[in-house]
Design a protein around this motif. Structure first.
Motif, mmCIF file in Angstrom:
data_model
loop_
_atom_site.group_PDB
_atom_site.id
_atom_site.type_symbol
_atom_site.label_atom_id
_atom_site.label_comp_id
_atom_site.label_asym_id
_atom_site.label_seq_id
_atom_site.Cartn_x
_atom_site.Cartn_y
_atom_site.Cartn_z
ATOM 1 N N ALA A 117 -24.346 33.938 -82.461
ATOM 2 C CA ALA A 117 -24.279 35.058 -81.074
ATOM 3 C C ALA A 117 -24.279 33.314 -79.978
ATOM 4 O O ALA A 117 -24.990 33.378 -80.013
ATOM 5 N N ASN A 118 -23.516 34.318 -79.174
ATOM 6 C CA ASN A 118 -23.224 33.417 -78.359
ATOM 7 C C ASN A 118 -22.895 34.349 -76.417
ATOM 8 O O ASN A 118 -22.361 35.577 -76.526
ATOM 9 N N LEU A 119 -23.556 33.741 -75.483
ATOM 10 C CA LEU A 119 -23.468 34.171 -74.143
ATOM 11 C C LEU A 119 -22.644 33.341 -73.286
ATOM 12 O O LEU A 119 -22.873 32.036 -73.187
ATOM 13 N N VAL A 120 -21.466 33.512 -72.598
ATOM 14 C CA VAL A 120 -20.541 32.721 -72.487
ATOM 15 C C VAL A 120 -20.481 33.298 -70.367
ATOM 16 O O VAL A 120 -20.252 34.839 -70.592
ATOM 17 N N PHE A 121 -20.778 32.523 -69.829
ATOM 18 C CA PHE A 121 -20.136 32.479 -68.217
ATOM 19 C C PHE A 121 -19.192 32.062 -67.382
ATOM 20 O O PHE A 121 -19.311 30.774 -68.411
ATOM 21 N N SER A 122 -18.918 32.480 -66.664
ATOM 22 C CA SER A 122 -17.946 31.953 -65.777
ATOM 23 C C SER A 122 -17.990 32.208 -64.335
ATOM 24 O O SER A 122 -18.077 33.508 -64.551
ATOM 25 N N TYR A 123 -17.527 31.402 -63.253
ATOM 26 C CA TYR A 123 -16.776 31.584 -62.161
ATOM 27 C C TYR A 123 -16.695 30.870 -61.346
ATOM 28 O O TYR A 123 -16.284 29.059 -61.693
ATOM 29 N N PHE A 124 -15.166 30.768 -60.503
ATOM 30 C CA PHE A 124 -15.096 30.544 -59.604
ATOM 31 C C PHE A 124 -14.822 30.897 -58.379
ATOM 32 O O PHE A 124 -14.818 32.125 -58.075
ATOM 33 N N SER A 125 -14.925 30.336 -57.219
ATOM 34 C CA SER A 125 -15.542 30.848 -55.815
ATOM 35 C C SER A 125 -13.889 30.513 -54.950
ATOM 36 O O SER A 125 -12.927 31.012 -55.182
ATOM 37 N N ASP A 126 -13.942 31.959 -53.990
ATOM 38 C CA ASP A 126 -13.549 31.881 -52.728
ATOM 39 C C ASP A 126 -11.574 31.022 -53.144
ATOM 40 O O ASP A 126 -12.411 30.061 -52.444
ATOM 41 N N ARG A 127 -10.513 31.511 -53.012
ATOM 42 C CA ARG A 127 -9.097 31.153 -52.551
ATOM 43 C C ARG A 127 -8.302 31.424 -51.958
ATOM 44 O O ARG A 127 -8.682 32.152 -51.884
#
Length: 939
Positions: free
Chosen positions: A845-855
């Protein structure tokens, strides 16, 4: 000549096919000296002359070993020799670590581990540790574990990388498409999109990927057009007695599942359009406008892979691997579509919706022919067909606004846009590896073709659309027909053709000194043309009684055949008529054309120098570049037909230094000078007009021809176990004469590319960690986590005025800004839980998160504010269940947070939602959650 070369390549592929056998790697330690690395110990395969010695870290590697069982002999002066039996599996890495002593080490201290070669996380971390340059890879094993479906999603899991939601754009350290290169097996790949430099990595499904690597620091073996990084996709192959794997899957999007989906007329379920050979004018006369039913919005995927190896009496081996798959996807979007520059031009506030049906078909064949231990040949052929079918309705609430409206500027404006894009990609590669004594030769030849077509885009514009919603049969919408092309049919064709090659000759003078002599070359041609036909509505007050049946209006019976007659509802106009023919109700010539040429010839030399714990890799590259664009476009009037060209030679030095702090830690420093070239779409002045955005190129960019880039990287790596790593990196870049996408401060708001200032600077730090939180008795992970984060600061100078030969622009409201496309903060993280319940059932089981800020998506010129892309967090859940090693049941739930995807323009009145040329036809929307189930069986 091209056909002869293709036939030769095809025939050669029948007789040539390289194969990579198994490998044995490991480490020897000295039990008499607290398990310090044992340097220059001998490792020999018993009964052969094949062997090696350990390096300064006690590491050794025996490559290209045929599958089978072998006895390895380990020896060192003054130490007791050991013989250990080990089994080598095809296409896998066997890890064998041996402690040596005056008396034989106990066998229970020896650990033998087998992993899939160049697919497993362990093997790729070992490769990263020993690499001479800074690079990171993600293999098929990790792709599968994290539920990654394509190469674009794969690279987005690597530190410093982010992917633009709703687009194929990938950003490396804050630098976008124009600053990257994409290769497959080390050979250049073309772009499938006129608006992109790089091929869409979404097209490379995970079933054809062995691993994806990104080199963020420059080495002389790469083309000089290198600023952010090089993405290399290594294709899968197979070595073994035989395998067959089949899979089938289904799923749905939470936004789309309850919608009645429509798509373009004339397109098929599998993403093909069957009228390419027909004249566009004939298509308009014989086929209607209205979209058709697209079926139930249930996503499906299915495919199969198979492989087999054939051994011959002379010891050679032929291996075959084939794979094919098909998948489709339904997505519904509802949001806003707003055209706002200095003032509002057009606005559909929360009343724009799009139905998108996409397909992706891939097929790959891989032949590997191992002639003997020292010679291998391979042929790789890849075909990809991708399509996007979007039906957009804008102003569905009857409140759409148009500043140039005729009947009403404050409400009632409506547009329908029906658009199909099909991209077909053919990649053919011949690769070779040869060894003779101290000389290693590695080479490759490639021939690629891309057909990117947009056939029969239909766009209808209405006024008084609110009357279609009032249930009053006496009031009806009318056509908006300020010009004939407000209602139109549009056809666009792009063809890319490229020949490319690489060669590296390595001369191993000693264990401490190696020279690499290399060559890279590519010749790329792009041809582009488009034609547009407009419906000239003869009666400006023509009443539309059914907005869902335009086919009843645009019929042959309603076409005015005789120009002198008043009978008929419409004419068909073309901008560029055939000589001697009218531009009305007659076929025409292409409206815009251009032809781009790029030729690069380069040679390089670098050395790998070992001195104790140091590794120095100085290099230099000599590169000759010839680039030109020949165009004939309508938007420049009498200046629209011209040729611009650029030619120069470059001397590009680089230095990579690695210092082994101890057995598990590296310190790396790199410095280089590179260049950045403008792309065809950046210099061709053709303007593409979407519903609310316009983007075009600028031939003035070829006056300078290139941007000079200085790069420096410092990285610390700690490999504290076979599958764990901690690393920190700092990087800095200076880009002279940078190119940015700029929104013109004029009535059209057309976006173009300009050299916006003298310099741009990028500073950043990266952090990466992979850690096993809970492990079993065999040191296999039960609970693990991974995280990488990047913080960047960018700053560029801005000219107050740019006076070009073709276009002018300026920045009167500021002298500096951040770099376009750069997110100050990027983070990727995942948690993996893999309990081992039994030999027959292994869930992950995998929980995968990603985020990039405003550009910044595009710089605003004059007093105009920038267009900003909002930061986006994503969260995916993947649950894989392996049963009896042969059967898998996999569940995925992606985009769980379902964030808003949007762009806005900075203004003195506050932020205003707008659309982006890099995004979809709507802004400020949610993509919906995707739920999928897959069944896979391995025979």
């Amino acid at each position: 000549m091209k056909r002869l070369i293709f036939v030769f390549t095809l025939l050669t592929s029948i007789f040539t096919y390289a194969q990579e056998s198994g490998s044995i790697v490991g480490k020897l330690t000295d039990k008499e000296a607290n398990d310090e690395p044992l340097v220059f110990a001998n490792v020999l395969i018993k009964g052969t002359i094949k062997g090696t010695t350990t390096d300064f870290d006690g590491l050794y590697a025996l490559e290209n070993i045929d599958p089978g069982t072998y006895t390895l002999v380990f020896s060192f002066v003054g130490y007791e020799s050991q013989e250990i039996t080990v089994t080598v599996e095809p296409g896998k890495v066997t890890e064998l670590n041996v402690p040596m002593g005056a008396n034989a080490a106990a066998l229970d201290e020896i650990v033998i581990t087998t992993t899939t070669k160049r697919e497993s996380e362990v093997a790729l971390l070992l490769e990263q540790k020993k690499a001479v340059e800074i690079k990171q890879s993600i293999g098929a094993e990790e792709l599968s574990r994290k539920g990654v479906s394509d190469a674009a999603a794969a690279v987005a899991k690597i530190s410093g990388i982010s992917k633009q939601e709703g687009s194929s754009n990938v950003y490396v350290r804050g630098l976008g498409d124009r600053y990257q290169n994409t290769t497959m097996n080390g050979l250049a790949l073309p772009s499938n999109d006129v608006n992109k430099k790089n091929i869409n990595l979404d097209l490379f499904s995970s079933d054809i990927i062995e691993n994806v690597s990104i080199s963020k620091a420059y080495s002389s073996k790469y083309y000089g057009d290198f600023s952010a990084g090089n993405v290399d996709v290594t294709s899968k192959n197979y070595k073994g007695d035989g395998m067959l794997e089949v899979f089938v899957g289904s799923g749905f999007n939470s936004n789309a599942i309850d919608k009645s989906f429509v798509r373009s007329e004339g397109t098929g379920y599998f993403g093909y359009y069957g009228r390419y050979e027909h004249n566009p004018f004939a298509i308009i006369l014989s086929h209607g406008i209205d979209p058709v039913d697209a079926g139930t919005p249930i996503n499906v995927t299915y495919g199969a892979s198979g492989g087999k190896s054939f051994d011959f009496k002379n010891g050679s081996r032929l291996s075959l691997f084939v794979t094919g798959s098909f998948g489709n996807n339904f997505e519904y979007r509802k949001g806003s579509n707003i055209d706002y520059t200095l003032t509002e031009k057009k606005a559909f506030e929360d009343s724009a919706e799009e139905y998108e049906y996409t397909t992706n078909t891939t097929a790959m064949a891989n032949l590997n022919y191992r002639i003997d231990d020292n010679n291998k040949l391979s042929y790789n052929s890849l075909f990809i067909n991708s399509s996007s079918d979007v039906v957009g309705y804008y102003g569905i609430d009857g409140l759409g606004r148009n500043r140039d409206g005729i009947a009403d500027t404050d409400k009632g404006f409506y547009q329908m846009n029906v658009q199909f894009d099909q991209n077909q990609i053919f990649v053919n590669q011949i690769l070779g590896e040869h060894t003779s004594g101290k000389v290693d030769l590695d080479w490759g030849l490639g021939y690629n073709v891309v057909y990117a077509k947009q056939p029969d885009r239909k766009r209808i514009s209405l006024e008084n659309y609110d009357y279609a919603l009032d249930n009053d049969p006496t009031t009806n919408p009318i056509f908006y027909s300020n010009v004939a092309f407000d209602n139109q049919r549009y056809f666009q064709n792009i063809e890319d053709e490229e020949y490319n090659g690489r060669l590296n000759l390595a001369y191993n003078i000693s264990d401490k000194f190696k020279l690499n002599f290399g060559y890279n070359g590519r010749s790329k041609t792009r041809t582009f043309n488009n034609i547009r036909y407009g419906y000239d509505i003869l009666d400006s007050n023509y009443q539309i009684t059914n907005v869902n049946n335009f086919n009843a209006i645009f019929t042959l019976d309603n076409l005015r055949i005789n120009p002198a007659s008043e009978e008929g509802i419409y004419d068909i106009n073309v901008l560029n008529p055939y000589p001697g023919l009218s531009n009305t109700n007659r076929p025409g010539l292409p409206e815009n054309t251009y032809k781009g040429l790029l030729n690069i010839q380069s040679g390089y030399l670098n050395a790998e120098i070992k001195a104790g714990k140091w590794l120095f890799v100085p290099g230099v590259r000599l590169e000759s570049i010839d680039q030109s664009i020949e165009y004939d476009v309508i938007n420049l009037g009498s200046n629209g037909e011209d040729t611009k060209s650029f030619y120069d030679n470059f001397f590009l030095p680089s230095l990579n230094i690695k210092y082994a702090l101890n057995d598990d830690m590296n310190l790396r420093l790199t410095g280089s000078q590179t260049i950045s070239l403008p792309e065809f779409k950046e210099v061709a002045p053709f303007v593409y007009e979407d519903v609310s955005t316009r983007v075009g190129g600028n031939p003035d960019l070829l006056e300078v021809g290139y941007s000079k880039v200085y790069n420096i990287d410092l990285k610390y790596e700690w490999f504290f176990s076979k599958s764990e790593i901690f690393s920190m990196a700092g990087f800095a870049k200076e880009i002279n004469d940078p190119i940015n996408l700029v929104v013109g401060a004029d009535a059209t708001g057309t976006q173009r590319y300009f050299r916006t200032g003298d310099k741009a600077r990028v500073y950043g730090v990266e952090l990466e960690v992979k850690k096993n939180l809970i492990a079993d008795a065999d040191d296999e992970s039960i609970l693990s986590m991974g995280m990488n984060a990047t913080y960047m600061h960018t700053q560029q100078d801005l000219y107050s005025e740019i006076d070009g030969d073709t276009y002018n622009v300026g920045f009167s409201n500021r002298t500096e800004d951040e770099l376009q496309g750069a997110s100050p903060f990027i983070i990727n993280a995942d948690i993996s839980f893999s309990p081992n319940f039994s030999a027959s059932y292994k869930p992950v089981a995998n929980l995968v998160f990603s985020y990039f800020s405003d550009r910044i998506d595009a710089l605003g010129s004059g007093q105009l504010g920038n267009v900003i892309e909002k930061g986006v967090p994503t969260l995916d859940f993947i649950w894989k269940n392996t049963i009896n090693k042969n059967f898998e049941i996999n569940l995925s739930a992606t985009n769980l947070l379902n964030p808003n995807i949007g762009y806005f323009r900075e203004t003195t009145l506050g932020d205003i939602t707008v659309n982006s040329v890099n995004g979809k036809g709507v802004s400020d929307y949610k993509r919906g959650m995707n739920v999928g189930l897959q069944l896979k069986y391995n025979f």
